[in-house]
Design a protein around this motif. Structure first.
Motif, short mmCIF file in Angstrom:
data_model
loop_
_atom_site.label_atom_id
_atom_site.label_comp_id
_atom_site.label_asym_id
_atom_site.label_seq_id
_atom_site.Cartn_x
_atom_site.Cartn_y
_atom_site.Cartn_z
N TRP A 137 -72.36 4.11 -15.72
CA TRP A 137 -71.02 4.60 -16.11
C TRP A 137 -70.47 3.63 -17.39
O TRP A 137 -69.37 3.84 -17.87
CB TRP A 137 -70.04 4.48 -14.94
CG TRP A 137 -70.32 5.67 -14.20
CD1 TRP A 137 -70.86 7.07 -14.77
CD2 TRP A 137 -70.23 5.97 -12.88
NE1 TRP A 137 -70.87 7.95 -13.58
CE2 TRP A 137 -70.48 7.27 -12.32
CE3 TRP A 137 -69.72 5.02 -11.78
CZ2 TRP A 137 -70.19 7.73 -11.03
CZ3 TRP A 137 -69.60 5.60 -10.27
CH2 TRP A 137 -69.63 6.79 -10.25
N LEU A 138 -71.02 2.25 -17.30
CA LEU A 138 -70.44 1.47 -18.22
C LEU A 138 -71.46 0.92 -19.35
O LEU A 138 -72.96 1.34 -19.19
CB LEU A 138 -70.30 0.09 -17.49
CG LEU A 138 -69.05 0.10 -16.50
CD1 LEU A 138 -68.98 -0.97 -15.70
CD2 LEU A 138 -67.99 0.68 -16.95
N PRO A 139 -71.05 0.67 -20.46
CA PRO A 139 -72.24 0.32 -21.45
C PRO A 139 -73.07 -0.43 -21.14
O PRO A 139 -72.94 -1.63 -20.53
CB PRO A 139 -71.38 -0.41 -22.91
CG PRO A 139 -69.86 0.44 -22.58
CD PRO A 139 -69.69 0.51 -20.90
N PRO A 218 -66.22 5.61 -24.56
CA PRO A 218 -65.08 6.54 -23.91
C PRO A 218 -65.28 6.82 -22.53
O PRO A 218 -64.05 6.86 -22.10
CB PRO A 218 -65.43 7.63 -24.94
CG PRO A 218 -66.19 6.91 -26.39
CD PRO A 218 -67.15 6.10 -25.42
N LEU A 219 -66.29 7.11 -21.87
CA LEU A 219 -66.25 7.48 -20.59
C LEU A 219 -65.86 6.25 -19.66
O LEU A 219 -65.03 6.44 -18.98
CB LEU A 219 -67.66 7.63 -19.92
CG LEU A 219 -67.84 8.05 -18.56
CD1 LEU A 219 -67.16 9.05 -18.20
CD2 LEU A 219 -69.46 8.01 -18.38
N GLN A 224 -60.74 5.24 -15.07
CA GLN A 224 -59.50 4.66 -14.26
C GLN A 224 -58.66 6.05 -13.99
O GLN A 224 -57.81 6.20 -13.42
CB GLN A 224 -58.56 3.76 -15.18
CG GLN A 224 -58.34 4.11 -16.54
CD GLN A 224 -57.67 3.10 -17.42
OE1 GLN A 224 -57.29 1.98 -16.55
NE2 GLN A 224 -57.36 3.47 -18.43
N ARG A 225 -58.95 7.32 -14.85
CA ARG A 225 -58.45 8.60 -14.86
C ARG A 225 -58.83 9.43 -13.57
O ARG A 225 -58.20 10.36 -13.23
CB ARG A 225 -58.30 9.33 -15.89
CG ARG A 225 -57.68 8.65 -17.17
CD ARG A 225 -57.29 9.58 -18.26
NE ARG A 225 -58.23 10.79 -18.26
CZ ARG A 225 -59.02 11.20 -19.23
NH1 ARG A 225 -59.40 10.26 -20.33
NH2 ARG A 225 -59.55 12.11 -19.47
N PRO A 254 -60.28 2.41 -7.88
CA PRO A 254 -60.15 1.89 -6.55
C PRO A 254 -60.62 2.64 -5.49
O PRO A 254 -60.83 2.03 -4.41
CB PRO A 254 -58.63 1.69 -6.64
CG PRO A 254 -58.39 1.57 -8.13
CD PRO A 254 -58.98 2.39 -8.51
N GLN A 255 -60.64 4.10 -5.67
CA GLN A 255 -61.04 4.72 -4.61
C GLN A 255 -62.45 4.89 -4.13
O GLN A 255 -63.09 5.31 -3.41
CB GLN A 255 -60.59 6.21 -4.74
CG GLN A 255 -61.32 7.12 -5.77
CD GLN A 255 -61.20 6.84 -7.07
OE1 GLN A 255 -60.61 5.54 -7.39
NE2 GLN A 255 -61.47 7.95 -7.97
#
Length: 286
Positions: A137-139, A218-219, A224-225, A254-255
């Protein structure tokens, strides 16, 4: 790769079908009954990576496992179909064509990124459960950043690159070394399946083109959304997507709930399929 010329022992071939959607001929394996669960494999792999999970998950769900565009038996589609947004859009169209609404999206590595992008793009997935297995999910950092950046772009531009990579993958021991470099250990069957697809120039050309078009920033900024239930399962030995990235993802969501499994690597779901099934079902709605 040609589905018509598939090996006679291809895993779960009796559950395969070719479905046209969004300008792509999708190779999809579908089995079971109940709410829909969508399984998305990672870069360079295929739906064969779910071979030991599908029958068990199908006892509670209608499980849909496609080959991603340009991978194994699914066609590449249009110019942007191998980008992150393009793959997400294509899969939403596939789900519409199949008249299925996923309640659970399970993605491994890059497949988890596609699943998250689908949730962000499609409002009908606002309540779906998102499960990332060693999620990308992260670069990427280090060597992976180079592979998904300049190296992939150069390779995708050279028609001979996929052929050369396929020849290298066909060398004895090459695939087992590659798998070991991810921190995982697979049995002979698993190594044979990866050797088959990674020694195919058509599959590798799709993989290289995908890597060249991949944009994760961008992802990662949009994570956070997400308001969906999010669960993360990581192998502590993962050398491809460091487990520390899961911790960073949790700071943005956080969830999210994380489980870390000792002794397993990037392909933890193939190393311990039944343990992965049990965890997926524990996190999934009935």
């Amino acid at each position: 790769m040609s589905w018509a010329q598939r090996p006679p022992d291809w895993p779960l071939a009796q559950h395969s079908r070719i479905i046209e959607a969004g300008g792509i001929a999708w190779h999809v394996q579908c089995l079971g009954d109940g709410p829909c669960m969508l399984l998305l494999h990672g870069t360079g792999s295929g739906n064969f990576s779910w071979r030991d999970l599908l029958p068990s998950l199908a006892q509670r769900y209608t499980v849909v496992a496609p080959d991603l565009p340009g991978h194994v038996y699914t066609s590449r589609g249009g110019r942007d179909s191998l980008s992150l947004r393009g793959m997400a859009e294509g899969l939403c169209q596939l789900m519409q064509q199949m008249e299925l609404q996923p309640r659970v999206l399970v993605g491994h590595s890059a497949g988890a990124a596609v699943a998250a992008q689908m949730v962000l793009q499609d409002a009908t997935l606002a309540r779906a459960v998102l499960i990332g297995l060693n999620p990308a999910w992260l670069p990427p950092t280090g060597a992976a950043a180079w592979l998904f950046g300049p190296a992939a772009k150069l390779a995708a531009l050279n028609p001979l690159s996929a052929w050369v990579c396929a020849r290298l993958a066909a060398r004895p021991g090459a695939v087992s070394q590659l798998i070991a470099s991810t921190g995982s250990t697979l049995d002979a069957r698993g190594l044979d399946l990866y050797a088959r697809v990674l020694s195919d120039p058509g599959h590798l050309h799709g993989v290289l083109t995908m890597m060249a078009q991949w944009r994760l920033s961008p992802l990662s900024d949009a994570l956070q959304r997400l308001r969906n239930p999010v669960f993360i399962d990581v192998g502590a030995r993962d050398q491809a997507v460091p487990p520390s990235l899961a911790d960073e993802a949790c700071r943005r969501m956080p969830q999210a709930v994380v489980r870390r499994r000792e002794g397993l690597g990037h392909l933890a779901h193939e190393e311990d399929p039944q343990g992965t099934v049990q965890q997926i079902l524990q996190w999934s709605p009935v």
